[in-house]
Design a protein around this motif. Structure first.
Motif, short mmCIF file in Angstrom:
data_model
loop_
_atom_site.label_atom_id
_atom_site.label_comp_id
_atom_site.label_asym_id
_atom_site.label_seq_id
_atom_site.Cartn_x
_atom_site.Cartn_y
_atom_site.Cartn_z
N PHE A 77 8.93 -20.91 -8.20
CA PHE A 77 8.42 -21.43 -6.94
C PHE A 77 7.98 -20.30 -6.00
CE2 PHE A 77 13.08 -21.46 -6.83
CZ PHE A 77 13.33 -20.57 -5.79
N ASP A 78 8.38 -19.06 -6.31
CA ASP A 78 7.92 -17.90 -5.53
C ASP A 78 6.57 -17.44 -6.06
OD1 ASP A 78 10.05 -17.68 -3.79
OD2 ASP A 78 11.10 -16.16 -4.95
N PRO A 79 5.66 -16.98 -5.19
CA PRO A 79 4.39 -16.46 -5.66
C PRO A 79 4.63 -15.26 -6.59
CG PRO A 79 4.37 -16.72 -3.26
CD PRO A 79 5.79 -16.96 -3.73
N GLN A 127 11.10 -24.17 -11.29
CA GLN A 127 9.83 -24.56 -10.68
C GLN A 127 10.04 -25.23 -9.31
OE1 GLN A 127 7.47 -23.27 -12.16
NE2 GLN A 127 7.59 -23.49 -14.36
N GLN A 128 11.17 -25.91 -9.16
CA GLN A 128 11.51 -26.58 -7.90
C GLN A 128 13.02 -26.57 -7.77
OE1 GLN A 128 9.89 -27.93 -5.36
NE2 GLN A 128 11.58 -28.98 -4.40
N THR A 164 12.81 -9.82 -5.63
CA THR A 164 14.09 -10.49 -5.90
C THR A 164 14.83 -9.75 -6.99
OG1 THR A 164 13.36 -11.99 -7.66
CG2 THR A 164 12.95 -12.70 -5.39
N ASP A 165 16.06 -10.14 -7.23
CA ASP A 165 16.85 -9.56 -8.33
C ASP A 165 16.61 -10.29 -9.64
OD1 ASP A 165 18.06 -7.74 -6.63
OD2 ASP A 165 19.75 -9.07 -6.18
N PHE A 166 15.73 -11.29 -9.62
CA PHE A 166 15.49 -12.11 -10.80
C PHE A 166 14.25 -11.63 -11.55
CE2 PHE A 166 17.97 -14.68 -7.87
CZ PHE A 166 18.97 -15.17 -8.70
#
Length: 105
Positions: free
Chosen positions: A91-93, A65-66, A100-102
């Motif tokens: 934390f990314d919209p 989250q942060q 991303t790779d996530f």
């Protein structure tokens, strides 16, 4: 997985703070799977309080989250063997996470 990322969070706590008036505090709520690293104290006459790191476990995924760490907690978790598909960059919209790779959540 829980043990791995708890170890990473504990390892992020500085061995010594820049002053005795600033403390790094680890806040673990294992029952609700919420984990934070915060700094609290004083720098001169200025109050210091801030969340450096906030992680949650939601639906068996680690939600970041942060992340105010220098190295990036996601990268550290991957180096320790946590699959990228088990990490959400909260934390990314949401509409940007698929770039991303996530995990997207």
């Amino acid at each position: 997985m829980l043990v791995v990322f708890l170890a990473v969070v504990v390892d992020l706590v500085p061995k010594r703070s820049e002053s005795d008036r600033i403390q790094a505090q680890i806040i673990f709520d294992i029952e609700r799977d919420n984990y934070q690293l915060v700094y609290v104290g004083w720098r001169g006459s200025k109050r210091l309080y801030g969340t450096v790191l906030h992680l949650d476990i939601i639906d068996r995924k680690i939600w970041i989250q942060q992340d105010g760490t220098e190295v990036g907690i996601a990268n550290q978790l991957v180096e320790l063997g946590v699959p990228k598909e088990d990490i959400v960059l909260g934390f990314d919209p949401p509409k940007m996470r698929h770039y991303t790779d996530f995990a997207i959540g």
